[in-house]
Design an enzyme around this catalytic site. Structure first.
Site, PDB file in Angstrom:
ATOM      1  N   TYR A 155      -3.425   1.787 -36.859  1.00 26.82           N
ATOM      2  CA  TYR A 155      -4.578   2.560 -36.364  1.00 26.82           C
ATOM      3  C   TYR A 155      -5.844   1.701 -36.364  1.00 26.82           C
ATOM      4  O   TYR A 155      -6.571   1.631 -35.359  1.00 26.82           O
ATOM      5  CB  TYR A 155      -4.750   3.802 -37.243  1.00 26.82           C
ATOM      6  CG  TYR A 155      -5.966   4.644 -36.935  1.00 26.82           C
ATOM      7  CD1 TYR A 155      -6.118   5.260 -35.697  1.00 26.82           C
ATOM      8  CD2 TYR A 155      -6.966   4.836 -37.891  1.00 26.82           C
ATOM      9  CE1 TYR A 155      -7.236   6.047 -35.424  1.00 26.82           C
ATOM     10  CE2 TYR A 155      -8.076   5.619 -37.627  1.00 26.82           C
ATOM     11  CZ  TYR A 155      -8.207   6.222 -36.388  1.00 26.82           C
ATOM     12  OH  TYR A 155      -9.307   6.988 -36.117  1.00 26.82           O
TER      13      TYR A 155
HETATM   14  N1  LIG Z   1     -11.174  13.000 -37.770  1.00 24.20           N
HETATM   15  C1  LIG Z   1     -11.492  11.858 -38.378  1.00 24.20           C
HETATM   16  O1  LIG Z   1     -11.531  11.764 -39.625  1.00 24.20           O
HETATM   17  C2  LIG Z   1     -11.848  10.643 -37.554  1.00 24.20           C
HETATM   18  C3  LIG Z   1     -12.477   9.576 -38.212  1.00 24.20           C
HETATM   19  C4  LIG Z   1     -12.789   8.450 -37.473  1.00 24.20           C
HETATM   20  C5  LIG Z   1     -12.495   8.391 -36.123  1.00 24.20           C
HETATM   21  N2  LIG Z   1     -11.878   9.444 -35.518  1.00 24.20           N
HETATM   22  C6  LIG Z   1     -11.571   9.339 -34.088  1.00 24.20           C
HETATM   23  O2  LIG Z   1     -12.202  10.410 -33.431  1.00 24.20           O
HETATM   24  C7  LIG Z   1     -11.424  10.803 -32.300  1.00 24.20           C
HETATM   25  C8  LIG Z   1     -11.138  12.294 -32.383  1.00 24.20           C
HETATM   26  O3  LIG Z   1     -10.480  12.555 -33.617  1.00 24.20           O
HETATM   27  P1  LIG Z   1     -10.145  14.058 -34.049  1.00 24.20           P
HETATM   28  O4  LIG Z   1      -9.848  14.001 -35.509  1.00 24.20           O
HETATM   29  O5  LIG Z   1     -11.149  14.982 -33.526  1.00 24.20           O
HETATM   30  O6  LIG Z   1      -8.736  14.249 -33.282  1.00 24.20           O
HETATM   31  P2  LIG Z   1      -7.789  15.542 -33.121  1.00 24.20           P
HETATM   32  O7  LIG Z   1      -8.365  16.719 -33.803  1.00 24.20           O
HETATM   33  O8  LIG Z   1      -6.424  15.087 -33.517  1.00 24.20           O
HETATM   34  O9  LIG Z   1      -7.829  15.758 -31.541  1.00 24.20           O
HETATM   35  C9  LIG Z   1      -7.350  14.719 -30.724  1.00 24.20           C
HETATM   36  C10 LIG Z   1      -7.710  14.986 -29.290  1.00 24.20           C
HETATM   37  O10 LIG Z   1      -7.267  13.861 -28.514  1.00 24.20           O
HETATM   38  C11 LIG Z   1      -6.428  14.352 -27.472  1.00 24.20           C
HETATM   39  N3  LIG Z   1      -5.448  13.325 -27.124  1.00 24.20           N
HETATM   40  C12 LIG Z   1      -4.580  12.672 -27.933  1.00 24.20           C
HETATM   41  N4  LIG Z   1      -3.860  11.797 -27.215  1.00 24.20           N
HETATM   42  C13 LIG Z   1      -4.282  11.906 -25.930  1.00 24.20           C
HETATM   43  C14 LIG Z   1      -3.923  11.265 -24.727  1.00 24.20           C
HETATM   44  N5  LIG Z   1      -2.973  10.306 -24.685  1.00 24.20           N
HETATM   45  N6  LIG Z   1      -4.572  11.607 -23.586  1.00 24.20           N
HETATM   46  C15 LIG Z   1      -5.531  12.553 -23.607  1.00 24.20           C
HETATM   47  N7  LIG Z   1      -5.922  13.196 -24.717  1.00 24.20           N
HETATM   48  C16 LIG Z   1      -5.287  12.873 -25.871  1.00 24.20           C
HETATM   49  C17 LIG Z   1      -5.816  15.639 -27.984  1.00 24.20           C
HETATM   50  O11 LIG Z   1      -5.404  16.428 -26.877  1.00 24.20           O
HETATM   51  P3  LIG Z   1      -4.319  17.632 -26.981  1.00 24.20           P
HETATM   52  O12 LIG Z   1      -4.468  18.235 -28.338  1.00 24.20           O
HETATM   53  O13 LIG Z   1      -4.720  18.514 -25.851  1.00 24.20           O
HETATM   54  O14 LIG Z   1      -2.980  17.014 -26.781  1.00 24.20           O
HETATM   55  C18 LIG Z   1      -7.022  16.217 -28.735  1.00 24.20           C
HETATM   56  O15 LIG Z   1      -7.904  16.843 -27.818  1.00 24.20           O
HETATM   57  C19 LIG Z   1     -10.175   9.927 -32.313  1.00 24.20           C
HETATM   58  O16 LIG Z   1     -10.355   8.817 -31.471  1.00 24.20           O
HETATM   59  C20 LIG Z   1     -10.103   9.472 -33.759  1.00 24.20           C
HETATM   60  O17 LIG Z   1      -9.410   8.246 -33.895  1.00 24.20           O
HETATM   61  C21 LIG Z   1     -11.551  10.578 -36.205  1.00 24.20           C
END
Ligand SMILES: NC(=O)c1ccc[n+]([C@@H]2O[C@H](COP(=O)([O-])OP(=O)(O)OC[C@H]3O[C@@H](n4cnc5c(N)ncnc54)[C@H](OP(=O)(O)O)[C@@H]3O)[C@@H](O)[C@H]2O)c1
Length: 249
Positions: A155
């Protein structure tokens, strides 16, 4: 802060979590927003309905960002709905935390596909438009690129590559007035981290203990930073990645 009334934005992975919050904030600031999702149509339609109910403009568009034809269609449908795309937020991301000996070929392709190839494809699609007068891209990385946590090798590697791509793309696209920046969120409470079992775990407690502002991140913490970065107020910022983590580094 500058309004975004003339802007058309695509937010990838906006059916839930951080992406949904960013889409809502950009719409509140006046942008027309394509709420991209991969599988969760209901989640994306909820985000759209909330935006429209507040007088905003939004449409839900299914596309897997790692599939070239899907990205082409995502841009075609967004342009048909709202015109040329001049804001792109590459938020869609996937993660697993596991020993590096457990990385499989499929998992490598899944993470590199969504986290890096997706932003490459969407950036190409944005740049291929010859009818935009400047644009702004924000790539969503992670504070993990500073911390290099154990069990996050794949990741963190994909997100470190995304940050490198951000800096190089800023150099190539700057002459066209296209700015490319990133944000690096700290560990946050989202559907994704709930599903991983991180929310409420000892790992979350340790993360909070290491966070100067003393809590986990929330999706709503990120939209205002992205809205600033894509606005004219940030016109002199490109090739930067802003740490948005409550001070955790
Ligand atoms: N949460 C954290 O602690 C955290 C910390 C640092 C960085 N981030 C980054 O922030 C971003 C959002 O994280 P989150 O925690 O909000 O994620 P999440 O709740 O798991 O939601 C992920 C989103 O990405 C979409 N997605 C995944 N693969 C995809 C693809 N191939 N094409 C189009 N859409 C796709 C999903 O769509 P569907 O559900 O419709 O399939 C969903 O809308 C990510 O890039 C993550 O790496 C998160």
């Amino acid at each position: 802060m500058s309004r975004l009334n003339t802007r058309t934005a695509i937010v990838t992975g906006a059916s839930k979590g951080i992406g949904a919050a960013i889409a809502r904030t950009l719409a509140d600031a006046g942008a027309a927003v394509a709420v991209n999702y991969r599988s969760d149509a209901a989640g994306a339609e909820r985000v759209v309905a909330d935006i429209v109910a507040k007088g905003g403009r939004a449409v839900a568009i299914q596309a897997d960002v790692a599939v070239p034809d899907d990205v082409t269609r995502l841009f075609e449908q967004t342009r048909a709905a709202f015109g040329p795309v001049d804001v792109l937020v590459n938020n869609a991301g996937v993660a697993t935390f596991a020993p590096l000996t457990a990385i499989t070929a499929d998992e490598f392709q899944r993470q590199i596909g969504t986290n890096l190839y997706g932003p490459v494809l969407t950036t190409q699609a944005l740049a291929a438009q010859d009818d935009i007068d400047g644009a702004s891209i924000v790539n969503v990385s992670t504070a993990g690129t500073l911390q290099h946590p154990a069990y996050g090798s794949l990741y963190v590697a994909t997100k470190s590559a995304l940050e490198a791509f951000t800096i190089v793309a800023a150099k190539e696209l700057g002459p066209r007035g296209i700015r490319v920046n990133g944000i690096a969120p700290g560990p946050s409470v989202t559907e994704g981290t709930h599903a991983m079992g991180w929310v409420g775990s000892e790992l979350e407690a340790a993360s909070v203990a290491g966070t100067p502002l003393g809590r986990s991140g929330e999706p709503g913490d990120y939209g205002p930073v992205v809205a600033f970065l894509v606005s004219d107020d940030a016109r002199w910022i490109t090739g930067d990645v802003v740490l948005v983590s409550g001070g955790q580094r």
